[in-house]
Design a protein around this motif. Structure first.
Motif, mmCIF file in Angstrom:
data_model
loop_
_atom_site.group_PDB
_atom_site.id
_atom_site.type_symbol
_atom_site.label_atom_id
_atom_site.label_comp_id
_atom_site.label_asym_id
_atom_site.label_seq_id
_atom_site.Cartn_x
_atom_site.Cartn_y
_atom_site.Cartn_z
ATOM 1 N N MET A 207 20.322 -24.943 34.879
ATOM 2 C CA MET A 207 18.761 -24.688 35.376
ATOM 3 C C MET A 207 17.849 -25.310 34.520
ATOM 4 N N ASP A 209 13.503 -26.113 35.520
ATOM 5 C CA ASP A 209 12.484 -26.122 36.455
ATOM 6 C C ASP A 209 11.724 -27.238 36.521
ATOM 7 N N ILE A 331 18.715 -20.519 42.140
ATOM 8 C CA ILE A 331 18.073 -19.615 41.530
ATOM 9 C C ILE A 331 16.823 -19.053 41.786
ATOM 10 N N ARG A 332 16.713 -17.884 41.786
ATOM 11 C CA ARG A 332 15.336 -17.395 42.063
ATOM 12 C C ARG A 332 14.814 -16.834 40.878
ATOM 13 N N ASP A 333 13.469 -16.721 40.826
ATOM 14 C CA ASP A 333 12.759 -15.981 39.747
ATOM 15 C C ASP A 333 12.655 -14.736 39.922
ATOM 16 N N TYR A 340 13.508 -19.347 34.479
ATOM 17 C CA TYR A 340 15.102 -19.221 35.129
ATOM 18 C C TYR A 340 16.116 -18.886 34.122
ATOM 19 N N ASP A 344 17.835 -13.645 35.554
ATOM 20 C CA ASP A 344 17.780 -13.485 37.088
ATOM 21 C C ASP A 344 18.991 -13.840 37.527
#
Length: 413
Positions: A207, A209, A331-333, A340, A344
């Protein structure tokens, strides 16, 4: 248009098995704990890069991300052929737990379910699927190793507006929607390479961002909700050890970082009608901001260095974990905290089976730490040009140079 003028200062043998190995008399060190106190059977450690306490310094490409994955209480490594692939492939797994001491594993892999390794009452094992892989890279077909269902997921999605896609797209000034040029992902080829889960370590989640990992629409807006793409599909190679000094098997997973993987996407407009503004910039779907040159650029190289200086060096914040089964592509917050993390993943319904390893690394652009003796200084592949003020022009600088220039990268002290 949200515009902010920035005034800057110069910065300084079984039925299904073809191979079956059991590590006997394993020691029983403590399991690794989750952040919430629960015990995890697998530990991930970051072997490279060595960022140290000062968060290191590296350039955007050419370095390696190396993971060490230890399973100190695992009881076996198993391997089986994968019949539906042509030619016949194979899959492997670390058996993390086997409560009844009889190695059934008929639930591995899914396509060969019902064929146990030993004559048992039924499967009760937990396992981590992997495939020993010498090399993965874009544009090289991979039909013999890895999870073929996951490999199919790594084929680039065609553009569909308003949809989360495993390939980022942006519209040109003319409105033509095109894939973001980097990182390269192999298109429609079954190369086991791209955004999503790794076909050779299907539970891996990486992950960040940042840049192309962020989900945005063709207008560079985050209308698809806070979400990022799993970067695990860019790992190149997996290797195994049967028993280590910790008492159980281990894996080493290696990624050769290429251009665009861990870089912000920055869009510039060098031909703007905005007052008291030399150029406009929009970075990672943020607002449009206006800037003045620190000095009068004498050539395109000076201009490019000015552009990069508005957002480099930058901090890469990377988190890695393993989940049971196949990892998600997105992957969503889920908790809305702007990060992330494994929290999550759990809220998305995934069982996290490892710790969360974290890397914070200072990254700078090659042009800023490089003295180019021959050739032309070219921007990173994540620097793009678009019309940001609606006048129909972006003033793009064409780059005719190549990566073959002689370069000197002084080591900062």
């Amino acid at each position: 248009m949200d515009m902010d003028i920035q005034h800057r200062q110069a910065r300084p043998a079984a039925v299904a098995a073809v191979a079956f190995a059991v590590a006997a008399a394993l020691a029983a060190p403590p399991l690794f704990a989750h952040d919430d106190g629960r015990r995890a059977p697998v530990k991930i450690s970051l072997e490279a890069p060595d960022s140290g306490q000062f968060r290191g310094l590296t350039t955007t490409a050419g370095w390696a991300l190396v993971l060490r994955i230890d399973a100190p209480q695992a009881v076996a490594i198993v391997e089986t052929p994968e019949e539906p692939t042509q030619p016949v492939g194979r899959r492997e797994a670390i058996v993390l737990t086997d409560p009844d001491g009889c190695l059934d594993m008929r639930h591995f892999p899914i396509t060969r379910a019902g064929q146990p390794f030993e004559d048992c009452a039924g499967p009760d094992e937990t396992f981590l699927e992997f495939t020993t892989e010498r090399i993965d890279s874009f544009d090289f077909g991979d039909g013999q190793t890895g999870n073929f269902q996951v490999r199919e997921q790594l084929v680039d999605d065609a553009f569909v507006p308003g949809t989360l896609l495993d390939k980022p797209y942006l519209a040109t000034n003319a409105g033509v929607v095109q894939p973001v040029p980097r990182p390269q992902t192999g298109g429609a080829l079954l190369d086991g390479y791209g955004f999503g889960p790794d076909d050779d370590l299907v539970g891996l989640v990486v992950m960040a961002d940042l840049g192309a990992a962020r989900a945005f629409d063709e207008r560079f807006d985050r209308t698809l909700g806070p979400a990022i793409r799993n970067m695990a599909g860019f790992f190149n190679s997996v290797a195994q050890e049967l028993r280590t000094r910790h008492g159980g098997p281990a894996l080493t997973d290696y990624m050769h970082v290429q251009g665009g993987m861990f870089e912000p996407i920055a869009v510039f407009d060098l031909d703007t009608d905005a007052p008291d503004t030399d150029f406009l910039r929009r970075i990672d779907s943020g607002p449009v901001k206006g800037f003045r040159f620190l000095g009068a650029p004498q050539n395109d190289d000076d201009t490019l260095r000015e552009l990069l200086s508005t957002y480099g060096p930058y901090l890469l914040d990377l988190r890695v974990a393993l989940v049971d089964g196949v990892a998600p592509t997105f992957i969503r917050d889920m908790n809305g905290d702007g990060r992330y993390t494994v929290a999550d993943l759990r809220r998305m319904g995934h069982e996290v089976i490892s710790n969360e390893a974290r890397l914070q690394l200072t990254v700078d652009f090659d042009a800023l730490v490089t003295d180019t003796i021959t050739g032309r200084t070219c921007p990173p592949p994540s620097l793009l040009y678009r019309d940001l003020d609606g006048n129909g022009r972006d003033g793009a600088i064409s780059c005719s140079g190549s990566g073959g220039a002689t370069r000197v990268r002084p080591v900062p002290r």
